[in-house]
Design a protein around this motif. Structure first.
Motif, PDB file in Angstrom:
ATOM      1  N   CYS A 314       0.646  -1.366  -0.045  1.00  0.00           N
ATOM      2  CA  CYS A 314      -0.064   0.203   0.364  1.00  0.00           C
ATOM      3  C   CYS A 314       0.756   1.546   0.021  1.00  0.00           C
ATOM      4  N   SER A 361       5.858  -3.821   3.529  1.00  0.00           N
ATOM      5  CA  SER A 361       5.213  -3.197   4.679  1.00  0.00           C
ATOM      6  C   SER A 361       6.212  -2.512   5.814  1.00  0.00           C
ATOM      7  N   GLN A 362       6.519  -1.153   5.210  1.00  0.00           N
ATOM      8  CA  GLN A 362       6.821  -0.694   6.877  1.00  0.00           C
ATOM      9  C   GLN A 362       6.757  -1.392   7.492  1.00  0.00           C
ATOM     10  N   VAL A 620      -1.616   1.289   8.946  1.00  0.00           N
ATOM     11  CA  VAL A 620      -3.575   1.248   9.009  1.00  0.00           C
ATOM     12  C   VAL A 620      -3.961  -0.415   9.357  1.00  0.00           C
TER      13      VAL A 620
END
Ligand code: F6R
Length: 623
Positions: A314, A361-362, A620
């Motif tokens: 994302c 993803s971080q 998120v």
């Protein structure tokens, strides 16, 4: 998305909770609150409370909460706290967490979304429970009270476990019950939660920075686990109520990574940390002319068999994937499909067992990316994740993890993590290429040597950051900014544009240079700022034509280019920012830095809250 903390020990719980929440504000900051077990409430002016649990909460940032705490009497040695990113109900005092149950016996903080809360609320209302807020969380507090009152008067943990069985959705929860001054309970399903183990004190939090000042020993809770936390004991249960033996996970982060250390904002600190962060990953994975991947069986043993790769992520991580797709296809000659994680599982992707899915993803907690990972595993694919946060859900559920080693990233806008995601993707691409013999040894060695130079090239760009600052001082009032580029420069433009709009609130769009004239050029007018990325030799003439097209319509063009093209580009562009000459395939890791700086200085000039832009949260964890 919402941060929760919990504490039990001998210290002033109010201070511990507020300090913890400060470290979690990046997860949401539209309201905040704490509940502390603290004897009789002597002053009810600013608090909503039962007899023993005092709650102070309000709309706004933590500063507002601290102000309210000053005017309240709230003290004790056990409590839970919350910083909110609103999902159900507008940010106001009533919707802020903690939420207390009908009789004020139970207090709850929650990160996540309960999807069946309307049905549960109707049921509880029919049982005489009254609600004051619009939130799904208040349902949890009342449901626990329902089970506690009617079935489990002796033990609050059983009431919690039974309530959890009825919840559909995601949660990380902190729960206190007025009858149990010696414990609080936490539970997790789909939203992150760590327990910090201290000496005669214990902690819980959504993320490690909140407890790092107190302890480095942690339990990382898994989905469906519930933990009973006392001052000198932590007991973890699985979803069936069986006790689970957890391994202690020792955190080795440098504590200064969570401090501003003299910088005005975390964002500029993190941009300035890029050379060091890149060095961490590059030096750990490239040694003596070899890619070190002994821990990555997918690369070591399966590279030759992979037919197709999916990249799923994302936001900024997805933009890193756009670069990754081109680099893997160029070097390893494996077809790569890339998807936005929130779309992936609804697209019914055609995944075969021999395929590889790379998730990026971080935080390692983005719910869409996590669901995509699970979907991929269900379909029989192997999953390699590129993750920054050690021990995160995505890292734990993947077959292999390539950690990006960028250290914690606190600013909402991702910067150094993106550069390191790119570095990880280059390493994967090259490792595959070497195993599949799609690049020869000499070429591979040259690329590795070039990659080793990247940290110093980024440092060089940072040394000239006043140029970008000066430009921002003159043009920060731009109403709309267009980014254009082709090939890898297009992928770069998309990330540059996101960075600008998310922190400066300036409208911005990114276009492949050739695509602009298929409609969007209608928006270009006299004075519009266009940022053009011109780093790819084989596409230079094409993008120069696109620059001329927008120049002909009166735009102001800022170009980012390699030193060797500066002369030529400056004949057309109005301002040129130069990055050092380098292998054009590797350019994104260096050329992104001036774009990040541009976004930063525009936002600073506009007086924006750079580290906490409106409406955003770093992690998120809700769909
Ligand atoms: C933008 C930004 C977001 C994240 C996205 C994915 O600056 O930070 O777009 O990249 O929310 O987050 P992670 O990488 O944690 O999965």
């Amino acid at each position: 998305m919402c941060g929760i903390v919990g504490y039990i020990g001998k210290k002033d719980a109010v201070q511990v909770l507020v300090d913890g929440l400060k470290k979690l504000e990046y997860r949401g900051y539209d309201s905040a609150g704490i509940a502390v077990y603290g004897g009789k409430n002597e002053n009810k002016r600013n608090t909503c409370t039962g007899n023993n649990i005092v709650v102070v909460k309000c709309k706004g940032r933590l500063d507002s909460l601290q102000e309210k705490i000053k005017n309240s009497i709230i003290r004790g040695n056990m409590g839970i706290g919350h910083t909110r990113w609103a999902t159900h109900g507008e940010p106001n005092d009533v919707n802020s967490h903690p939420h207390v149950s009908h009789s004020s016996k139970i207090a709850v903080v929650h990160n996540g979304i309960i999807e069946n809360y309307t049905e549960l609320k109707e049921f509880l209302e029919s049982e005489g429970f009254e609600f004051v807020s619009d939130t799904d969380t208040e349902v949890i507090a009342n449901l626990i009270e329902y089970f506690y009152k009617y079935y489990h008067k002796e033990e609050i943990t059983n009431a919690v476990v039974n309530s959890l069985k009825l919840l559909e959705g995601t949660y990380a929860l902190g729960i206190m019950c007025e009858d149990f001054p010696d414990r609080f309970i936490v539970a997790r399903k789909g939203s992150p939660l760590v327990i910090g183990l201290g000496e005669n004190e214990n902690f819980a939090a959504s993320d490690i920075p909140a407890i790092l000042a107190h302890t480095r020993n942690t339990y990382i809770l898994d989905d469906d686990e519930v933990a009973l936390i006392k001052q000198d004991q932590v007991i973890v249960y699985d979803g069936f109520g069986n006790e689970v033996k957890k391994e202690v996970f020792k955190v080795d982060w440098d504590i200064t990574a969570t401090e501003k250390s003299g910088y005005e904002h975390f964002m500029i600190k993190e941009i300035c940390e890029e050379p060091e962060a890149l060095r961490n990953i590059i030096n750990s994975r490239i040694k003596d002319g070899e890619i070190v991947a002994g821990d990555l069986s997918i690369i070591e043993n399966e590279a030759a068999r992979v037919n197709k790769i999916f990249i799923v992520a994302c936001g900024t991580a997805y933009h890193a994937g756009l670069v990754g797709k081109q680099v893997i296809e160029t070097l390893a000659k494996i077809p790569v499909e890339i998807s936005i994680a929130s779309e992936f599982r609804y697209q019914d992707p055609i995944i075969s067992p021999g395929d590889l899915v790379i998730v990026i993803s971080q935080s390692g907690e983005t719910i869409y990316t996590l669901f995509a990972l699970r979907e991929a595993k269900r379909a029989g694919a192997r999953v390699l994740s590129i993750v920054n946060t050690v021990g995160s859900s995505i890292a734990r559920e993947s077959d292999n993890v390539l950690y990006t080693l960028a250290e914690p990233e606190i600013a909402i806008a991702s910067t150094k993590a993106y550069n390191n995601q790119l570095a990880a993707l280059y390493i994967v691409a090259l490792a595959f290429a070497m195993k599949r013999r799609t690049v020869n040894d000499r070429a591979a060695l040259e690329i590795m040597e070039e990659i080793k130079r990247i940290p110093e090239l980024v440092a060089e760009v940072l040394n000239h950051r006043e140029e970008v600052q000066k430009f921002a001082a003159r043009h920060y009032n731009s109403k709309s900014v267009f980014f254009i580029g082709r090939g890898l420069d297009y992928a770069l433009s998309v990330e540059g544009s996101l960075k600008l709009k998310e922190i400066s609130y300036i409208h911005s769009e990114a276009y492949a240079g050739g695509e602009l004239k298929h409609g969007t050029i209608a928006l270009i007018e006299e004075g519009t700022l266009v940022v053009a990325c011109v780093t790819q030799n084989y596409l230079k003439d094409k993008i120069m034509s696109n620059i001329k097209e927008v120049k002909a319509r009166g735009t102001l063009v800022l170009a980012v280019t390699q030193s060797r093209f500066t002369c030529e580009v400056s004949r057309t562009a109005d301002i040129v920012i130069t990055i050092p000459d380098m292998n054009q395939l590797l350019v994104p890791m260096v050329a992104i830095t001036p774009l990040q700086l541009l976004a930063y200085y525009f936002a600073v000039q506009k007086g924006c809250d750079v580290d906490k832009p409106r409406n955003l949260a770093k992690s998120v964890t809700v769909e």
